[in-house]
Design an enzyme around this catalytic site. Structure first.
Site, PDB file in Angstrom:
ATOM      1  CD  GLU A 105       0.799   5.129  -8.310  1.00 23.39           C
ATOM      2  OE1 GLU A 105       0.607   5.968  -9.200  1.00 23.39           O
ATOM      3  OE2 GLU A 105       0.695   5.388  -7.095  1.00 23.39           O
ATOM      4  CB  CYS A 118       6.398   0.764  -0.639  1.00 24.81           C
ATOM      5  SG  CYS A 118       4.704   0.878  -0.022  1.00 24.81           S
ATOM      6  CB  CYS A 125      -7.747   0.187  -1.374  1.00 26.17           C
ATOM      7  SG  CYS A 125      -7.710  -0.394   0.343  1.00 26.17           S
ATOM      8  CB  CYS A 129      -8.214   4.467   5.300  1.00 31.30           C
ATOM      9  SG  CYS A 129      -8.180   2.744   5.852  1.00 31.30           S
ATOM     10  CB  CYS A 132      -5.418   6.115   2.750  1.00 31.45           C
ATOM     11  SG  CYS A 132      -4.409   5.174   1.585  1.00 31.45           S
ATOM     12  N   GLY A 184      -3.909  -1.326  -1.612  1.00 31.24           N
ATOM     13  CA  GLY A 184      -4.686  -2.487  -1.222  1.00 31.24           C
ATOM     14  C   GLY A 184      -4.460  -2.937   0.213  1.00 31.24           C
ATOM     15  CB  SER A 216       1.256  -2.477   6.652  1.00 28.91           C
ATOM     16  OG  SER A 216       0.395  -1.539   7.271  1.00 28.91           O
ATOM     17  CB  SER A 238      -3.023   0.859   9.302  1.00 30.53           C
ATOM     18  OG  SER A 238      -2.027   0.653   8.331  1.00 30.53           O
ATOM     19  CG  HIS A 240      -3.893   5.259  11.281  1.00 32.27           C
ATOM     20  ND1 HIS A 240      -2.579   5.666  11.143  1.00 32.27           N
ATOM     21  CD2 HIS A 240      -4.080   4.278  10.351  1.00 32.27           C
ATOM     22  CE1 HIS A 240      -2.005   4.976  10.170  1.00 32.27           C
ATOM     23  NE2 HIS A 240      -2.887   4.125   9.681  1.00 32.27           N
ATOM     24  CG  ASN A 315       2.841  12.257   3.358  1.00 37.68           C
ATOM     25  OD1 ASN A 315       3.709  13.112   3.504  1.00 37.68           O
ATOM     26  ND2 ASN A 315       3.039  10.991   3.679  1.00 37.68           N
ATOM     27  CB  CYS A 358       3.036   7.121   4.169  1.00 42.97           C
ATOM     28  SG  CYS A 358       1.945   6.019   5.069  1.00 42.97           S
TER      29      CYS A 358
END
Length: 388
Positions: A105, A118, A125, A129, A132, A184, A216, A238, A240, A315, A358
């Site tokens: 995507e 993006c 991946c 995480c 995610c 990824g 990133s 990233s 967090h 999100n 995100c």
């Protein structure tokens, strides 16, 4: 280069997304003498990446015999769009189907004065995480350099963003920025990512400024300096969490490369300065990482690093174990960081209605395919049952 697929039975390899070495090899395969390869490659490079042509016959300054030789062995086919979704806020998400049937995507986010693409670096991946959505999808394989670059080419096609279309000059371009923040971990595919970013930033082709490309990473420490030295692009981390025990949970890669090691690598990032700051991404999770103490510790950790902090409202996605921090809590967190001298914009969620925001990139078709497979297996078992 992009290969043929069941959806695109053309057996010729596509030159779309190719780097300099690959184009040189293709020209030799097409019978171009060595002494002409550089000249012909420069011509084709311009047609591919400045003008976005998809037909060799449109390359008017390339000899007819060369065009015919290339067309016999190669195509200019783009990544195939399996699906496209459009958000009420202008965000677009494309599902690209690759030659082997796998899917990725890519998301376009328009804003006032800029448009950000993006891009994905892997199918799935491996990092898992916990906040995610893509992390719930298993890693299938790395994308090739051509498949990474091909996302930008295909997006420019879809947006009519070539000089021959509505974008007659760079100031009118719809895609002004690229972020490697899709599916990824880019630094688990460093060779191909570096090659693709150097194609995107080549001034004679796609011509994106290196300062408008951001990679990133969740913190693959050994490759951070390399990607900075070989591409010169901007870096985002990233992060967090500000404690190793919590980051071990949110970003399991932290168990291998803890916060102290990651920040040491950031301090050594090539070209780091107040004009080339590192962006630290921090997803706001209610009652997890959103306290005033967390904000103060974040400021302490980043001392001496030219940085800005992107605060990202979480999100939610079906089955996610977290909820977004309350807005007053996000504002209080941002205020502490701001007063310490760091820019701390709160990222506006975009494309939520099409699951393009995100942390939400995960192909619906993957789930649909899995459901169809399960139904087929159940039907097969039913047919195999002995009759009573």
């Amino acid at each position: 280069m992009v290969e043929a697929s069941a959806d695109n039975p053309d057996t010729r390899q596509s030159m779309c997304g190719a780097d300099i070495a690959t184009l040189d090899d293709a020209l030799r395969q097409a019978g171009v003498p060595d002494k002409q390869v550089k000249m012909r490659r420069q011509q084709i490079w311009s047609w591919l990446y400045t003008h976005g042509v998809n037909d060799f016959d449109a390359m008017h300054n390339v000899a007819k015999a060369v065009r015919a030789g290339l067309a016999e062995k190669f195509s200019l086919a783009r990544l195939r769009v399996g699906d496209a979704q459009y958000s009420d806020d202008g965000t677009r998400k494309w599902l690209f189907r690759l030659h082997d049937g796998h899917e990725i995507e890519t998301v376009y986010i328009p804003e006032a004065g800029r448009g950000t693409l993006c891009i994905s670096s892997q199918v799935g991946c491996t990092l898992a995480c916990r906040f995610c959505h893509t992390g719930t999808q298993r890693l299938v394989r790395n994308l090739t350099a051509a498949e990474i670059t091909g996302q930008l080419v295909a997006a420019r096609d879809a947006l009519d963003d070539w000089p021959t279309g509505s974008a007659s000059n760079s100031d009118a371009r719809k895609i002004t920025n690229v972020v490697m923040m899709g599916m990824g971990e880019p630094l688990y595919n460093t060779d191909n990512v570096v090659a693709a970013l150097n194609v995107m930033s080549d001034g004679d082709g796609l011509a994106l400024s290196r300062r408008r490309i951001t990679l990133s990473t969740s913190g693959v420490v050994p490759d951070i300096a390399r990607v900075g030295g070989e591409t010169g692009v901007m870096l985002a981390i990233s992060l967090h969490a500000v404690r190793d025990d919590l980051r071990d949970e949110l970003v399991p890669l932290n168990k291998k490369y803890p916060i102290a090691d990651l920040l040491d690598a950031c301090r050594a990032y090539p070209g780091l300065s107040n004009a080339r700051r590192i962006t630290f991404e921090y997803v706001m999770l209610k009652d997890v990482n959103d306290t005033d103490a967390d904000a103060r510790e974040l400021v302490r950790l980043l001392a001496g690093i030219p940085a800005k902090i992107n605060l990202i409202p979480f999100n939610p996605w079906p089955g996610s174990p977290y909820v977004c921090a309350d807005w007053p809590r996000i504002e209080a967190f941002a205020d502490i960081v701001n007063r310490a001298g760091y820019a701390s914009p709160v990222r506006t969620p975009r494309g939520r209605d099409i699951m393009a925001a995100c942390g939400q990139l995960k192909s619906q078709s993957v789930k649909e395919t899995a459901a169809a497979k399960k139904m087929a297996e159940l039907a097969a078992r039913k047919l195999q049952r002995p009759v009573a």
